[in-house]
Design a protein around this motif. Structure first.
Motif, PDB file in Angstrom:
ATOM      1  N   UNK A  18      -2.158  18.199 -10.734  1.00 16.89           N
ATOM      2  CA  UNK A  18      -2.409  18.429  -9.315  1.00 16.89           C
ATOM      3  C   UNK A  18      -3.888  18.609  -9.016  1.00 16.89           C
ATOM      4  N   UNK A  19      -4.674  18.941 -10.035  1.00 16.44           N
ATOM      5  CA  UNK A  19      -6.106  19.087  -9.835  1.00 16.44           C
ATOM      6  C   UNK A  19      -6.850  17.767  -9.955  1.00 16.44           C
ATOM      7  N   UNK A  20      -6.161  16.720 -10.399  1.00 21.94           N
ATOM      8  CA  UNK A  20      -6.809  15.423 -10.565  1.00 21.94           C
ATOM      9  C   UNK A  20      -7.220  14.891  -9.191  1.00 21.94           C
ATOM     10  N   UNK A  21      -8.467  14.475  -9.084  1.00 26.10           N
ATOM     11  CA  UNK A  21      -8.972  13.978  -7.802  1.00 26.10           C
ATOM     12  C   UNK A  21      -8.277  12.687  -7.389  1.00 26.10           C
ATOM     13  N   UNK A  22      -7.679  11.978  -8.355  1.00 25.87           N
ATOM     14  CA  UNK A  22      -6.993  10.724  -8.014  1.00 25.87           C
ATOM     15  C   UNK A  22      -5.857  10.967  -7.023  1.00 25.87           C
ATOM     16  N   UNK A  23      -5.122  12.059  -7.244  1.00 19.55           N
ATOM     17  CA  UNK A  23      -4.036  12.381  -6.318  1.00 19.55           C
ATOM     18  C   UNK A  23      -4.575  12.664  -4.917  1.00 19.55           C
ATOM     19  N   UNK A  24      -5.636  13.439  -4.856  1.00 22.03           N
ATOM     20  CA  UNK A  24      -6.214  13.825  -3.566  1.00 22.03           C
ATOM     21  C   UNK A  24      -6.806  12.625  -2.838  1.00 22.03           C
ATOM     22  N   UNK A  25      -7.414  11.713  -3.605  1.00 22.77           N
ATOM     23  CA  UNK A  25      -8.113  10.577  -2.999  1.00 22.77           C
ATOM     24  C   UNK A  25      -7.257   9.329  -2.878  1.00 22.77           C
ATOM     25  N   UNK A  26      -6.009   9.386  -3.334  1.00 21.27           N
ATOM     26  CA  UNK A  26      -5.161   8.188  -3.316  1.00 21.27           C
ATOM     27  C   UNK A  26      -5.037   7.557  -1.928  1.00 21.27           C
ATOM     28  N   UNK A  27      -4.790   8.330  -0.856  1.00 21.99           N
ATOM     29  CA  UNK A  27      -4.749   7.687   0.477  1.00 21.99           C
ATOM     30  C   UNK A  27      -6.061   6.992   0.825  1.00 21.99           C
ATOM     31  N   UNK A  28      -7.183   7.614   0.486  1.00 18.00           N
ATOM     32  CA  UNK A  28      -8.471   6.996   0.758  1.00 18.00           C
ATOM     33  C   UNK A  28      -8.686   5.737  -0.060  1.00 18.00           C
ATOM     34  N   UNK A  29      -8.256   5.763  -1.328  1.00 15.24           N
ATOM     35  CA  UNK A  29      -8.394   4.581  -2.190  1.00 15.24           C
ATOM     36  C   UNK A  29      -7.582   3.422  -1.629  1.00 15.24           C
ATOM     37  N   UNK A  30      -6.366   3.724  -1.189  1.00 17.35           N
ATOM     38  CA  UNK A  30      -5.527   2.672  -0.592  1.00 17.35           C
ATOM     39  C   UNK A  30      -6.172   2.133   0.681  1.00 17.35           C
ATOM     40  N   UNK A  31      -6.696   3.046   1.508  1.00 16.91           N
ATOM     41  CA  UNK A  31      -7.344   2.608   2.745  1.00 16.91           C
ATOM     42  C   UNK A  31      -8.558   1.733   2.488  1.00 16.91           C
ATOM     43  N   UNK A  32      -9.391   2.114   1.514  1.00 15.19           N
ATOM     44  CA  UNK A  32     -10.572   1.316   1.167  1.00 15.19           C
ATOM     45  C   UNK A  32     -10.158  -0.038   0.621  1.00 15.19           C
ATOM     46  N   UNK A  33      -9.094  -0.078  -0.170  1.00 12.20           N
ATOM     47  CA  UNK A  33      -8.619  -1.349  -0.733  1.00 12.20           C
ATOM     48  C   UNK A  33      -8.148  -2.290   0.369  1.00 12.20           C
ATOM     49  N   UNK A  34      -7.383  -1.736   1.307  1.00  6.24           N
ATOM     50  CA  UNK A  34      -6.904  -2.560   2.426  1.00  6.24           C
ATOM     51  C   UNK A  34      -8.077  -3.056   3.266  1.00  6.24           C
ATOM     52  N   UNK A  35      -9.017  -2.177   3.536  1.00  5.41           N
ATOM     53  CA  UNK A  35     -10.199  -2.541   4.325  1.00  5.41           C
ATOM     54  C   UNK A  35     -10.990  -3.645   3.632  1.00  5.41           C
ATOM     55  N   UNK A  36     -11.172  -3.526   2.317  1.00  4.13           N
ATOM     56  CA  UNK A  36     -11.898  -4.548   1.567  1.00  4.13           C
ATOM     57  C   UNK A  36     -11.150  -5.883   1.601  1.00  4.13           C
ATOM     58  N   UNK A  37      -9.815  -5.819   1.487  1.00  4.36           N
ATOM     59  CA  UNK A  37      -9.026  -7.046   1.552  1.00  4.36           C
ATOM     60  C   UNK A  37      -9.154  -7.749   2.893  1.00  4.36           C
ATOM     61  N   UNK A  38      -9.179  -6.958   3.966  1.00  2.69           N
ATOM     62  CA  UNK A  38      -9.324  -7.547   5.308  1.00  2.69           C
ATOM     63  C   UNK A  38     -10.699  -8.200   5.459  1.00  2.69           C
TER      64      UNK A  38
END
Length: 287
Positions: A18-38
């Motif tokens: 639960x302390x892993x930043x990946x969990x906390x940043x997962x929504x942001x990572x998905x958003x950045x990926x979608x934005x980059x794809x667009x």
């Protein structure tokens, strides 16, 4: 605080806590990926853009941003480590005080039990004071020092330390503790307030607002302008590249935010609960 084996590489690489930043940043990572794809679709498939040297600016800015994040991380870790040193001092000085009291006070003197409980309560109150506040009913009641004694007090650790001083002064007045021995006890008593004051300084003095604001803005601008240039050179491979860079830079900032106030209950905060239990056990054994 999480206990772990730093040599267990594979377990740490594939662990998701639960302390892993990946969990906390997962929504942001998905958003950045979608934005980059667009952006990749618009530039490559619609406008067929053909810029040159599109990654040079981000390479230069990335170096500067890395230096800022290094400074940010070092500053946060310094605060975390200073907090650990202060709580280590709590352990050492409580032991020293207990050992001196054990030597100075007769075995049948009730002040031994009184001081043991008051010192234990002080460490507990200091721990809770640095979090959400002290609840008097959670302190160990002792004669006049019950929940009512601490009610309506803004700084309960100060009141407990005042009671400790009063009890020791009573022993001096009763000539159970001589003036020379009173001086020997003074250093440990003073160190408790000094340590708590140091912890309060860390907690109540965050990183300057302007610096934190500036760093977050730079990370945001850097990541969200990166796809504009990177998709020309890397096409749709820019999606994982930008996502990884966002994860790395944002994780450093998130970790720094967590450890700069090390007295809470986050996974990477100091183990003040276990330190308190250690002190409590030491006092029970010595006194």
């Amino acid at each position: 605080m999480i206990g772990y084996n730093p040599k267990d590489w594979w377990k740490l690489i594939f662990a998701f806590h639960r302390s892993d930043t990946f969990r906390f940043l997962l929504p942001g990572i998905i958003g950045v990926s979608v934005y980059t794809g667009v952006v990749a679709y618009i530039e490559n498939d619609i406008f067929h853009a053909s810029f040159k040297n599109t990654t040079v600016v981000h390479s230069l800015v990335g170096f500067v941003l890395s230096m800022l994040l290094v400074f940010r991380t070092n500053t946060a870790y310094d605060r975390w480590w200073e907090g650990r040193r202060l709580w280590g001092s709590f352990v050492n000085n409580s032991r020293n005080l207990a050992l001196k009291l054990n030597a100075f006070l007769p075995k049948d003197n009730p002040a031994r039990e009184t001081l043991r409980i008051l010192i234990t309560n002080y460490i507990f109150a200091a721990k809770e004071h640095l979090r959400s506040g002290v609840h008097p009913k959670k302190l160990i009641p002792l004669g006049q020092y019950d929940a009512d004694f601490y009610s309506n007090k803004k700084h309960i650790p100060n009141n407990i330390m005042g009671a400790i001083y009063q009890e020791i002064n009573n022993l001096h007045t009763q000539r159970i503790i001589s003036g020379d021995r009173l001086i020997l006890l003074n250093y440990e008593l003073q160190s408790f307030s000094d340590n708590l004051g140091g912890c309060e300084r860390i907690k109540r003095t965050p990183i300057p607002y302007a610096y934190s604001l500036f760093l977050k803005k730079v990370i945001f601008l850097y990541v969200f302008t990166m796809p504009i240039g990177f998709v020309i050179e890397f096409k749709y491979w820019a999606i994982p590249i930008v996502a990884i860079i966002f994860y790395v830079f944002a994780s450093i900032e998130v970790i720094a935010e967590e450890i700069e106030d090390p007295f809470g209950t986050d996974a990477n905060d100091l183990p003040t609960d276990s330190i308190y239990e250690t002190i409590k056990e030491n006092l029970e054994e010595i006194l």
